[in-house]
Design a protein around this motif. Structure first.
Motif: not given
Length: 122
Positions: A54-63
């Motif tokens: 999870r990277l800010q602001p709300q992104r996870d590895f799927r993106e």
């Protein structure tokens, strides 16, 4: 390359890497996916990417991982997370991820194993 929005994770990983004596490791650190994409597309050599789930602001590895693949990175990408319990981790390969690693399992032996396993294939 480590991509993690928590600079403390960079310090932790660097400390673990210093304990690995059998390999010469140069760690690049990017705090955001945008910084990582800029680094990759700049033409600098990166052998492997460790991506925080999870990277800010709300992104996870799927993106984030598909964005790395679309930028042209073809090397191994591992997702690191404090919990691998979420069901979407079961289909991590569908997003271009080569392996996943729980942060609690990160130690010099695990890191060396991953490096030898994935970088000797390249």
């Amino acid at each position: 390359m480590l991509v993690d929005d928590d600079p403390a994770e960079n310090l932790i990983l660097r400390g673990l890497i210093r304990k690995i004596t059998g390999l010469k490791i140069e760690l690049h650190y990017c705090e955001t996916i945008d910084d990582a994409l800029a680094f990759i597309t700049s033409g600098k050599t990166v052998s492997m990417v460790l991506m925080d789930n999870r990277l800010q602001p709300q992104r996870d590895f799927r993106e984030t991982v598909p964005a790395m693949r679309q930028s042209g990175f073809i090397g191994p990408i591992g997702v690191i997370s404090s919990s691998l319990a979420d069901p979407y981790f079961q289909k991590f390969e569908d997003y271009g991820v080569d392996f996943r690693l729980d942060k609690a399992e990160m130690d010099p032996t695990a890191i060396e194993f991953i490096l030898r396993e994935y970088l000797t294939r390249a």
